[in-house]
Enzyme design. Structure first.
Site: not given
Length: 460
Positions: A70, A145, A169
């Protein structure tokens, strides 16, 4: 337990060797990533194949498994843009702790996964890498996210992926992309030792995967104590995860306090009825705590944490001008808080922890949807209303996830099924601290009966 490399090879239809899996992975990325935009900063193919060829069989739990990190975390030699033009050219000199652990277990980092600017908001778009699309409808949001990670999993580009979770997220994008996401008990996966975890205990790194076994394998690698961190919760072993049922308290829309789009509750309740057929006991229960008190405590502590991390960018007018409006609002709000407001929010958090402990005396987990609405139009920044109820902040529509985040509870997001428009929805099972293996075991029982990621793959 089937190895992650073997699971990946079987899905791709190739030999379970690092080179064959890497070749097939890169071919899949080339085939679909252009339309989904989930993997960014992809490394050179020749370098990745050479790295795969050098992997020794059995050299680590993730030996030869392709992963993408990520884009909020550092992976040495790759950019860490955090979705901000301020850091678009930043190349990491070293791995973050959990990334180093993944590499030590044999994983091969192929690139990064897309994220909103600084991870703020449950919709993955930013001015550096653009918008990540939902593989089930490219016009819709993939969530966030960890939206890039979830979309890459759903589209078959990855078998496992790391993510992080402050406000859902790891759960919201998993639910919207028909895969699995797991928020660990706070402290089980150590964060970067930056000296702030004494005060800020809202966010954690964790695993996402196409199967609960993938969650367990990656969590074992990510977890474990670090002597530089004040909160430590021991280790995790994938072999401790066994398929199991349990007693589940269904909280629905929290007694009407959480507006939900039509079909969200119905889809989750249908999944829960299927779980009852598998041996789970599911009981609707009244809200165990006042929803508005939870929300007030949450947005106080969240804004305070965001302001603490990004204030230097806010102080400089030149850098502030390059922050998105919701980021500026969050920082300004956090900086305006008084010490006593933060203290009162912390007190509410303590009272909610005690109330949750009472609930867990009767139930193994409580259940909620992973989001209050279906994947929305990708051109939106966020939903302004749900079921006719105006949203008073950019993240109020994700209020359904805060009960776990506020007090560091583990939560697993499992696929719940699809709505009338053919879009996925997820169900989150939240348990007491330390019930990580039990929750993933419940997810494994569900996965063996449904196998949603493979039964209903996106048509790209």
């Amino acid at each position: 337990m089937t190895s992650v490399l073997t699971e990946c090879a079987e899905r791709l239809g190739v030999e379970a060797s690092p080179v064959a899996v890497m070749e097939a992975t890169l071919a899949r990325v080339a085939e679909v990533n252009g339309s989904v935009n989930a993997v960014v900063s992809l490394r050179d193919e020749a370098a990745l194949l050479a790295e795969a060829a050098a992997v020794e069989r059995g050299a680590g739990l993730l030996a030869g498994v392709p992963v993408a990190v990520k884009d909020l975390a550092n992976a040495a030699g790759l950019p860490t843009s955090m979705g901000s033009p301020l850091f678009a050219e930043h190349v990491a000199a070293r791995d973050d702790l959990f990334v180093a652990r993944m590499r030590a277990a044999g994983a091969i980092v192929i690139g990064k996964t897309n994220t909103p600017e600084f991870g703020l908001g449950s919709h993955t778009f930013n001015p550096v890498h653009g918008r990540t699309c939902n593989p089930y409808d490219l016009s819709r949001s993939a969530g966030g996210s960890s939206g890039g990670a979830a979309a890459a999993l759903a589209a078959g580009m990855l078998e496992i992926a790391d993510g992080s979770d402050m406000m859902g997220s790891l759960r919201n994008p998993a639910g919207w992309c028909n895969v699995y996401g797991f928020r660990p008990s706070f402290g089980l996966v150590p964060s970067e030792p930056k000296g702030e975890t004494f005060l800020h205990q809202l966010a954690t790194n964790g695993p996402m995967a196409r199967s609960p076994q993938g969650l367990a394998a990656l969590l074992e690698v990510q977890a474990g104590p670090d002597p530089r961190q004040p909160h430590r919760a021991g280790t995790f072993r994938a072999v401790d995860v066994v398929p199991r049922t349990g007693r589940i308290a269904w909280l629905g829309d929290w007694g009407g306090a959480l507006p939900m789009e039509a079909g969200v509750r119905d889809t989750c309740e249908s999944a829960l009825r299927e779980m009852e057929g598998l041996g789970f006991v599911v009981e609707p229960v009244a809200p165990p705590f006042d929803a508005e008190a939870l929300w007030d405590a949450w947005i106080t502590l969240r804004s305070w944490a965001v302001a603490g991390g990004l204030s230097l960018l806010y102080d400089d007018e030149a850098t502030r001008a390059q922050l998105k409006d919701t980021c500026v609002w969050e920082i300004a709000r956090g900086r305006a808080l008084t010490a006593m407001e933060v203290h009162r929010a912390s007190e509410v958090r303590s009272v909610w922890f005690a109330a949750a402990a009472e609930l867990f005396e009767r139930y193994d987990a409580y259940a909620l949807p992973t989001a209050q609405c279906w994947p929305f139009e990708g051109t939106w920044e966020y939903p302004c209303e749900i079921a006719g109820v105006p949203m008073d902040t950019y993240h109020r529509w994700m209020e359904v996830v805060i009960s776990a985040s506020l007090i560091g509870l583990p939560a697993v997001a499992v696929p719940a099924g699809f709505g009338a428009a053919g879009l996925p929805m997820g169900l989150q099972l939240v348990g007491p601290r330390g019930s990580d293996a039990a929750l993933i075991g419940m997810a494994e029982r569900w996965h063996r009966a449904t196998d949603w990621p493979n039964v209903r793959a996106p048509r790209l």
